[in-house]
Design a protein around this motif. Structure first.
Motif, PDB file in Angstrom:
ATOM      1  N   ASN A 144     -12.478  -1.797   3.877  1.00 46.03           N
ATOM      2  CA  ASN A 144     -11.395  -2.715   4.234  1.00 46.03           C
ATOM      3  C   ASN A 144     -10.035  -2.056   4.040  1.00 46.03           C
ATOM      4  N   THR A 145      -9.855  -1.357   2.918  1.00 44.47           N
ATOM      5  CA  THR A 145      -8.577  -0.694   2.650  1.00 44.47           C
ATOM      6  C   THR A 145      -8.246   0.327   3.735  1.00 44.47           C
ATOM      7  N   ALA A 146      -9.249   1.025   4.202  1.00 46.37           N
ATOM      8  CA  ALA A 146      -9.019   2.048   5.217  1.00 46.37           C
ATOM      9  C   ALA A 146      -8.690   1.458   6.583  1.00 46.37           C
ATOM     10  N   LEU A 147      -9.275   0.284   6.891  1.00 42.70           N
ATOM     11  CA  LEU A 147      -9.227  -0.179   8.286  1.00 42.70           C
ATOM     12  C   LEU A 147      -8.917  -1.660   8.458  1.00 42.70           C
ATOM     13  N   PHE A 148      -8.292  -2.303   7.464  1.00 45.11           N
ATOM     14  CA  PHE A 148      -8.046  -3.734   7.668  1.00 45.11           C
ATOM     15  C   PHE A 148      -7.146  -3.945   8.880  1.00 45.11           C
ATOM     16  N   ASN A 149      -7.426  -5.060   9.586  1.00 44.33           N
ATOM     17  CA  ASN A 149      -6.710  -5.335  10.824  1.00 44.33           C
ATOM     18  C   ASN A 149      -5.368  -6.020  10.581  1.00 44.33           C
ATOM     19  N   GLU A 150      -5.452  -7.166   9.922  1.00 42.13           N
ATOM     20  CA  GLU A 150      -4.273  -7.990   9.731  1.00 42.13           C
ATOM     21  C   GLU A 150      -4.406  -8.772   8.437  1.00 42.13           C
ATOM     22  N   GLY A 151      -3.613  -9.830   8.311  1.00 47.79           N
ATOM     23  CA  GLY A 151      -3.625 -10.660   7.126  1.00 47.79           C
ATOM     24  C   GLY A 151      -2.238 -11.204   6.867  1.00 47.79           C
ATOM     25  N   TYR A 152      -2.085 -11.801   5.699  1.00 49.90           N
ATOM     26  CA  TYR A 152      -0.782 -12.395   5.379  1.00 49.90           C
ATOM     27  C   TYR A 152      -0.376 -12.061   3.954  1.00 49.90           C
ATOM     28  N   LEU A 153       0.917 -12.109   3.704  1.00 47.59           N
ATOM     29  CA  LEU A 153       1.486 -11.967   2.367  1.00 47.59           C
ATOM     30  C   LEU A 153       2.247 -13.254   2.086  1.00 47.59           C
TER      31      LEU A 153
END
Length: 444
Positions: A144-153
């Motif tokens: 996931n760390t290498a290739l996460f797509n998107e997300g929110y902060l």
């Protein structure tokens, strides 16, 4: 292991990373994570933490990374169906990890700061919120760390306490079988307070969905956070979720996990780091495992400072050929004197074909502590069942009453009444469907 490393999905992920970083400018954190994943590939039964959870069958399908934006009417209808009856809440809607401002309902802007992850300028932002005690050797986290797509902060400022809960609705959609990875960050400022309910919904329409999701949470001094994770997904869904929570001194964190029959695979990793004195942590879990379903809960609580309390209760009910795994670890380091830690796991088998693998663990290096753990695996008490039936209660109703009593230790701790009623209604519905299935072998 080599066979897994050569799988089409493995090669797709390697190609995707190389294509994304063809200029050689990958962030150091991503490069290190990618190297760690490439060296060992996907986890297998040879890994101690995956000994009873074989994900190889779920990796054999063809997946696409291509995302689809459903029609506005479809999204609106899905969000309406996802709402919890009677719950007055704010709503954060994400479509394939992207914030949908049209369908989201949020409080005044002074109460929060919300950013799309792709808009965060510091690509190594996650270094700020992670702990050195968490995630070492976790291959799905590295992927996931290498290739996460998107997300929110999402940041809640200091001294801000939301007047209503936040319902986070994550929708996923693709043209084909979909493999997707998102990274979310929730930061609670000092003296702040928030209650979050999370739902994951597939719009795949019969196609398979594989989600490898990571969420990082920071709970600052004197802050309070309650999280409800409700997982009642479709049979084609495969969910792997990693949640890391770092608590500072005098903070409180409550987590409720509800895994219901549906998804073929549910794997939850929950890691809590008590990074300050006088913290309070409560982990409550219910897993109702249906026929041919695999549900795996791994938890770890790291006590690093003195005078902290942690309380963990996970209860499971297994039906048909369901399989459940529970591994709960509590680490009490030498400085963590006056620790009070309790862990309990109980399992109720309603079928002679169901399987459960439970392993509660304590590692204590301090000498002035109160720590205990326990685990049970059993069937219905025949005397209790006979008593209820002798009072004119039907067999199915009697079983449901006993299951309700078994789960009471967890459900009674849900302070949000609409959420409690909603979860209980889902449990009753799943139980009725399971008992109505004539192919399910149930103990009498």
């Amino acid at each position: 292991m080599k066979k897994l490393s050569k799988s089409p999905l493995y090669q797709q992920l390697v190609d995707a990373y190389n294509q994304r970083n063809s200029d050689g400018n990958a962030a150091q954190e991503r490069e290190q994570a990618f190297t760690a994943f490439v060296e060992k590939g996907f986890p297998s039964n040879r890994d101690e933490d995956w000994k009873f959870t074989n994900i190889a069958p779920f990796l054999a399908d063809d997946y696409s990374f291509e995302l689809q934006e459903p029609a506005a009417a479809v999204l609106e209808n899905t969000v309406q169906q996802a709402r919890i009856p009677g719950l007055d809440s704010y709503t954060l809607v994400l479509v394939n990890g992207k914030i949908n401002g049209t369908l989201s309902i949020l409080p005044d802007a002074s109460c929060f700061k919300l950013q799309q992850l792709s808009e965060v300028s510091d690509v190594n932002y996650f270094n700020t919120y992670k702990s050195e005690h968490v995630g070492a050797g976790n291959r799905m986290l590295a992927l996931n760390t290498a290739l996460f797509n998107e997300g929110y902060l999402l940041e809640v400022p200091a001294s801000i306490v939301w007047d209503k809960p936040l319902h986070v609705i994550q929708l996923f959609a693709g043209e084909q079988n979909l493999f997707i990875q998102n990274r979310n960050v929730l930061v609670m400022g000092r003296f702040s307070g928030l209650e979050v309910i999370e739902s994951v919904i597939s719009l795949q329409d019969g196609r398979k969905l594989f989600v490898n999701n990571v969420t990082q949470v920071k709970v600052a001094e004197q802050a309070s956070l309650i999280q409800y994770q409700i997982q009642h997904n479709q049979a084609e869904d495969r969910l792997i979720d990693f949640l890391e929570v770092v608590q500072e001194k005098n903070s409180r964190y409550d987590h409720f996990s509800f895994n219901l029959p549906g998804a073929e695979l549910i794997r939850n990793n929950l890691e809590i780091v008590l990074n300050g004195s006088a913290t309070e942590t409560h982990l409550m879990g219910l897993y109702l495992v249906g026929d041919h379903q695999l549900t795996d809960n791994h938890t770890a609580i790291h006590h690093l400072f003195p005078n902290c309390d942690s309380n963990e209760i996970y209860k499971g009910v297994l039906l048909g050929k369901g399989k459940a795994v529970f591994n709960g670890k509590v680490f009490v380091e030498r400085p963590a004197q006056k620790t009070n830690a309790f862990q309990q796991n109980n399992n109720l088998l309603l079928s002679d074909k169901a399987q459960v693998f439970a392993k509660p663990q304590l590692e204590i290096f301090a000498d002035d502590v109160k720590c205990s753990h326990g685990c049970t695996v059993g069937q219905f008490d025949p005397e209790s069942l006979f008593y209820l039936r002798s009072r004119g209660i039907g067999e199915d109703s009697a079983r449901k009453l006993l299951v309700e009593a078994f789960m009471f230790d967890v459900t009674q701790r849900i302070t949000n009444e609409p959420v409690k009623e909603y979860v209980q209604s889902l449990i009753y519905e799943k139980m009725e469907n399971s008992f109505a299935d004539t192919n399910t072998s149930v103990y009498g």
